[in-house]
Design an enzyme around this catalytic site. Structure first.
Site, PDB file in Angstrom:
ATOM      1  N   LYS A 198       0.898  -1.243  -0.021  1.00 13.62           N
ATOM      2  CA  LYS A 198       0.031  -0.108  -0.061  1.00 13.62           C
ATOM      3  C   LYS A 198       0.899   1.182  -0.070  1.00 13.62           C
ATOM      4  O   LYS A 198       1.433   1.629   1.237  1.00 13.62           O
ATOM      5  CB  LYS A 198      -0.953   0.132   1.360  1.00 13.62           C
ATOM      6  CG  LYS A 198      -2.169   0.660   1.175  1.00 13.62           C
ATOM      7  CD  LYS A 198      -1.994   2.252   0.961  1.00 13.62           C
ATOM      8  CE  LYS A 198      -1.685   3.033   2.192  1.00 13.62           C
ATOM      9  NZ  LYS A 198      -1.446   4.537   1.785  1.00 13.62           N
ATOM     10  N   GLU A 220      10.072   1.055  10.538  1.00 13.85           N
ATOM     11  CA  GLU A 220      11.088   2.337  10.085  1.00 13.85           C
ATOM     12  C   GLU A 220      10.552   3.663  10.380  1.00 13.85           C
ATOM     13  O   GLU A 220       9.511   4.153   9.503  1.00 13.85           O
ATOM     14  CB  GLU A 220      11.401   2.204   8.719  1.00 13.85           C
ATOM     15  CG  GLU A 220      12.486   1.126   8.279  1.00 13.85           C
ATOM     16  CD  GLU A 220      13.837   1.148   9.007  1.00 13.85           C
ATOM     17  OE1 GLU A 220      14.190   1.947   9.348  1.00 13.85           O
ATOM     18  OE2 GLU A 220      14.615  -0.295   9.137  1.00 13.85           O
ATOM     19  N   CYS A 262      13.782  10.960   6.867  1.00 18.26           N
ATOM     20  CA  CYS A 262      13.655  10.534   8.433  1.00 18.26           C
ATOM     21  C   CYS A 262      15.134  10.581   8.909  1.00 18.26           C
ATOM     22  O   CYS A 262      15.249  10.848  10.053  1.00 18.26           O
ATOM     23  CB  CYS A 262      13.351   8.992   8.240  1.00 18.26           C
ATOM     24  SG  CYS A 262      14.505   8.087   7.232  1.00 18.26           S
ATOM     25  N   GLU A 288       9.411  16.022  15.582  1.00 19.88           N
ATOM     26  CA  GLU A 288       9.738  15.818  13.973  1.00 19.88           C
ATOM     27  C   GLU A 288       9.104  16.639  13.357  1.00 19.88           C
ATOM     28  O   GLU A 288       7.921  16.333  12.962  1.00 19.88           O
ATOM     29  CB  GLU A 288       9.938  14.311  13.593  1.00 19.88           C
ATOM     30  CG  GLU A 288      10.368  14.057  12.129  1.00 19.88           C
ATOM     31  CD  GLU A 288       9.863  12.648  11.643  1.00 19.88           C
ATOM     32  OE1 GLU A 288       8.963  12.380  11.780  1.00 19.88           O
ATOM     33  OE2 GLU A 288      10.863  12.101  11.209  1.00 19.88           O
TER      34      GLU A 288
HETATM   35  P1  NAP Z   1       2.690   8.284   7.691  1.00 25.32           P
HETATM   36  O1  NAP Z   1       1.532   9.335   7.823  1.00 25.32           O
HETATM   37  O2  NAP Z   1       2.806   7.516   8.991  1.00 25.32           O
HETATM   38  O3  NAP Z   1       2.157   7.193   6.604  1.00 25.32           O
HETATM   39  C1  NAP Z   1       3.097   6.125   6.361  1.00 25.32           C
HETATM   40  C2  NAP Z   1       2.319   5.097   5.308  1.00 25.32           C
HETATM   41  O4  NAP Z   1       1.148   4.697   6.416  1.00 25.32           O
HETATM   42  C3  NAP Z   1       1.208   5.723   4.354  1.00 25.32           C
HETATM   43  O5  NAP Z   1       1.147   4.656   3.290  1.00 25.32           O
HETATM   44  C4  NAP Z   1      -0.353   6.065   5.081  1.00 25.32           C
HETATM   45  O6  NAP Z   1      -1.331   5.998   4.060  1.00 25.32           O
HETATM   46  C5  NAP Z   1      -0.261   4.795   5.966  1.00 25.32           C
HETATM   47  N1  NAP Z   1      -1.184   4.798   7.218  1.00 25.32           N
HETATM   48  C6  NAP Z   1      -1.735   6.014   7.480  1.00 25.32           C
HETATM   49  N2  NAP Z   1      -2.604   5.827   8.818  1.00 25.32           N
HETATM   50  C7  NAP Z   1      -2.447   4.267   8.540  1.00 25.32           C
HETATM   51  C8  NAP Z   1      -3.229   3.200   9.372  1.00 25.32           C
HETATM   52  N3  NAP Z   1      -3.903   3.739  10.331  1.00 25.32           N
HETATM   53  N4  NAP Z   1      -3.048   1.875   9.255  1.00 25.32           N
HETATM   54  C9  NAP Z   1      -2.180   1.575   8.063  1.00 25.32           C
HETATM   55  N5  NAP Z   1      -1.290   2.407   7.520  1.00 25.32           N
HETATM   56  C10 NAP Z   1      -1.565   3.665   7.467  1.00 25.32           C
HETATM   57  O7  NAP Z   1       3.826   8.842   7.578  1.00 25.32           O
HETATM   58  P2  NAP Z   1       4.003   9.952   6.291  1.00 25.32           P
HETATM   59  O8  NAP Z   1       3.518  11.410   6.830  1.00 25.32           O
HETATM   60  O9  NAP Z   1       3.581   9.359   4.836  1.00 25.32           O
HETATM   61  O10 NAP Z   1       5.544  10.008   6.064  1.00 25.32           O
HETATM   62  C11 NAP Z   1       6.556  10.619   7.129  1.00 25.32           C
HETATM   63  C12 NAP Z   1       7.013   9.806   8.348  1.00 25.32           C
HETATM   64  O11 NAP Z   1       7.649   8.803   7.620  1.00 25.32           O
HETATM   65  C13 NAP Z   1       8.058  10.575   9.166  1.00 25.32           C
HETATM   66  O12 NAP Z   1       7.610  10.256  10.431  1.00 25.32           O
HETATM   67  C14 NAP Z   1       9.259   9.937   8.758  1.00 25.32           C
HETATM   68  O13 NAP Z   1      10.203  10.088   9.479  1.00 25.32           O
HETATM   69  C15 NAP Z   1       9.025   8.586   8.341  1.00 25.32           C
HETATM   70  N6  NAP Z   1       9.973   7.906   7.538  1.00 25.32           N
HETATM   71  C16 NAP Z   1      10.800   6.878   8.348  1.00 25.32           C
HETATM   72  C17 NAP Z   1      11.779   6.343   7.339  1.00 25.32           C
HETATM   73  C18 NAP Z   1      12.707   5.416   8.016  1.00 25.32           C
HETATM   74  O14 NAP Z   1      13.486   4.573   7.184  1.00 25.32           O
HETATM   75  N7  NAP Z   1      12.638   5.253   9.490  1.00 25.32           N
HETATM   76  C19 NAP Z   1      11.752   6.660   5.974  1.00 25.32           C
HETATM   77  C20 NAP Z   1      11.020   7.637   5.503  1.00 25.32           C
HETATM   78  C21 NAP Z   1       9.827   8.085   6.259  1.00 25.32           C
HETATM   79  P3  NAP Z   1      -1.506   7.461   3.454  1.00 25.32           P
HETATM   80  O15 NAP Z   1      -0.573   7.933   2.783  1.00 25.32           O
HETATM   81  O16 NAP Z   1      -3.040   7.349   2.910  1.00 25.32           O
HETATM   82  O17 NAP Z   1      -1.385   8.475   4.634  1.00 25.32           O
END
Ligand code: NAP
Ligand code: MG
Length: 505
Positions: free
Chosen positions: A201, A276, A310, A407
């Protein structure tokens, strides 16, 4: 003229890209594009203009269920018949096809995410193909072990104990928008190398290159059902995948907040989970460091991907002796960066992903200002179309301030100072966060470097560079930055299970 055609008229794009954007995107299930007759669709925007460029279906529990069933059938069927060497060949072919589709992948990634052209070229031409090549080498080297055991009192020669490493099964992968293609690559390559199948997804904001990569994998010879994509919102499609009883493991990259929801959803069948998550990484500069290296290095550490990274080095700890020079140097770079659409090859700094993200970043800067931080440069959104926000340096910050604690996921560098004293105090300050993803130390003194490497509580620490990723070097989070590791040999572990076997005769 359709909305997407006029939104693209000021760019020079390849026909392959235009054709791909013009398609009605559904879900990729069992090797076919599926277009549900009911349900909503998601508009895909160019963050440099805010205009719609394409759309995809918003799937839910029914599409997730169909994809999981296809993944299970492929796991038990055709994919299980592939030898390790055949999996290697297919993965290598994927990297060749990524190179062959370089132009289209770059254009789609830039239009979806907004990153500047040179970075997209590096990602699509180097990072992603190299990563697949690295994992193409692994299938033939995944080995168990023989164990000098004495099961049920058997003497040596009367029994044999050994382990088998087996694929974990059907993997549910959920990825964020900040670096779309690499995030998907990180899930697909180890899944294929170990013999797993996958339902992905992708982020609702950036599904384009994930969809194209699924087609590339099929073209490379990956059997139908091994890689499935369900587009949709996190709360519906993502949540259904995380909770599905037919999924053996979730590989999630995203925010710490959603990571907690994934853990709860996975509890139903106790599926394995790797996470992650977010970061707030320290960049620690000692006074003996080579400032010619530090200044551009620290600017890049924070402003790379517009700070939507991240690993971003967003908390700068700089020794008071070199503070002014370092901060002025970074601010000069930030002021000189040319903001513009990623597809303009002269742009050095692209837009943020959405208006919500831009407003969120702006809110953190305002909070910092109110709490006493000094805005050295940037600090606002320029008046222009798209979701731009200036690269920003906040000086005189403290650990308790809102922009330092949270963050931000945007281009905001928070500066703190330290004086002469023990390294433990510097490390305590660097570690004063719930996160533990990345960090860097800048010094010419190897003794200081090695002590700080041990003291910084993060899954990755670099010396005289920041966020030094490589396919072979493990990467992942300590504390609330995650569970498990990606990259390298360790990145295979979450996709494998160990079976202990003892036999006699
Ligand atoms: P996010 O809001 O947590 O979303 C990540 C993914 O999860 C998206 O595909 C999102 O769908 C989905 N999602 C949202 N709610 C969900 C739920 N209740 N159940 C299952 N899946 C769900 O994060 P983001 O805003 O896209 O990305 C930014 C974050 O990613 C930051 O915190 C960043 O640090 C982290 N990140 C971490 C790494 C690492 O390697 N540690 C790498 C890159 C990014 P939608 O797109 O539809 O919201
Ligand atoms: Mg989101």
């Amino acid at each position: 003229m359709s909305a997407s055609t006029s939104a693209l008229s000021h760019y020079t794009l390849s026909k392959a890209t235009l054709d791909f954007l013009a398609r009605q995107h559904g879900h990729f299930i069992n090797g076919k594009w599926v277009h549900p007759s009911t349900g909503s669709s998601i508009d895909i925007h160019d963050p440099a203009t805010g205009l719609k460029i394409s759309s995809c279906s918003a799937g839910g529990a029914a599409e997730i269920d169909a994809a999981v069933k296809a993944a299970r059938a492929a796991f038990e069927g055709p994919w299980s018949k592939f030898t390790a060497a055949q999996r290697s060949t297919v993965i290598w072919k994927i990297s060749d096809l990524i190179v062959a589709n370089f132009q289209q992948l770059c254009e789609l990634e830039i239009l979806d995410n907004g990153l500047p052209t040179p970075l997209a070229q590096y990602v699509c031409g180097m990072v992603v193909p190299e990563f697949f090549r690295y994992y193409a080498g692994w299938p033939t080297k995944i080995e168990g072990s023989t164990i000098p055991a004495a099961p049920q009192g058997k003497l040596p020669g009367e029994a044999l104990s050994f382990t088998l490493r087996e694929p974990i099964g059907v993997v549910g992968a959920i990825t964020p928008w900040n670096s779309p293609l690499p995030m998907v690559m990180l899930k697909i390559a180890p899944a294929l190398a170990t013999g797993c199948t996958l339902v992905l997804k992708p982020a609702e904001l950036t599904p384009l290159t994930a969809m194209r990569l699924a087609e590339i994998c099929q073209e490379a010879g990956v059997p139908d059902g091994v890689i499935n994509i369900v587009n949709g919102y996190g709360e519906s499609a993502g949540a259904a995948l995380a909770a599905h009883p037919g999924v053996d493991k979730i590989a999630f990259t995203g925010s710490t907040e959603v990571g907690r929801l994934i853990v709860k959803a996975a509890a139903g069948n106790l599926k394995k989970v790797t996470l992650e998550l977010g970061g707030k990484s320290p960049v620690v500069v000692f006074p003996d460091a080579d400032l010619e290296q530090v200044i551009p290095g620290a600017a890049r550490a924070c402003f790379f991907l517009q700070g939507q990274n991240c690993m971003a080095g967003t908390r700068l700890f700089v020794h008071e002796q070199v503070h002014d020079k370092v901060v002025e140097g970074i601010a000069a770079i930030a002021r000189s960066m040319k903001l513009g659409p990623g597809l303009d090859p002269t742009s050095e700094f692209g837009p943020l992903i959405s208006s919500q993200q831009r407003d969120r970043v702006s809110g953190f800067v305002e909070a910092g200002r109110k709490e006493g931080a000094e805005v050295v440069c940037g600090g606002s959104a320029p008046m222009r179309p798209g979701y731009f926000f200036e690269p920003t340096v906040l000086a005189r910050t403290q650990s308790a301030m809102t922009p330092v604690k949270n963050e931000i996921f945007g281009p905001v560098l928070c500066v703190q100072t330290f004086g002469d004293g023990d390294l433990d105090a510097v490390a305590r300050a660097a570690n004063s966060t719930i996160y533990g993803l990345s960090g860097s130390v800048w010094t010419r003194d190897l003794g200081i470097a090695m002590q700080m490497v041990r003291k910084i509580d993060a899954g990755q620490v670099s010396v005289n560079m920041h966020a030094a990723i490589d396919p072979a070097v493990p990467f992942g989070g300590n504390k609330q930055s995650g569970w498990g590791r990606e990259f390298g040999k360790e990145g295979l572990e979450p996709y494998l299970k160990t079976k202990g076997i003892s036999m006699t005769w």
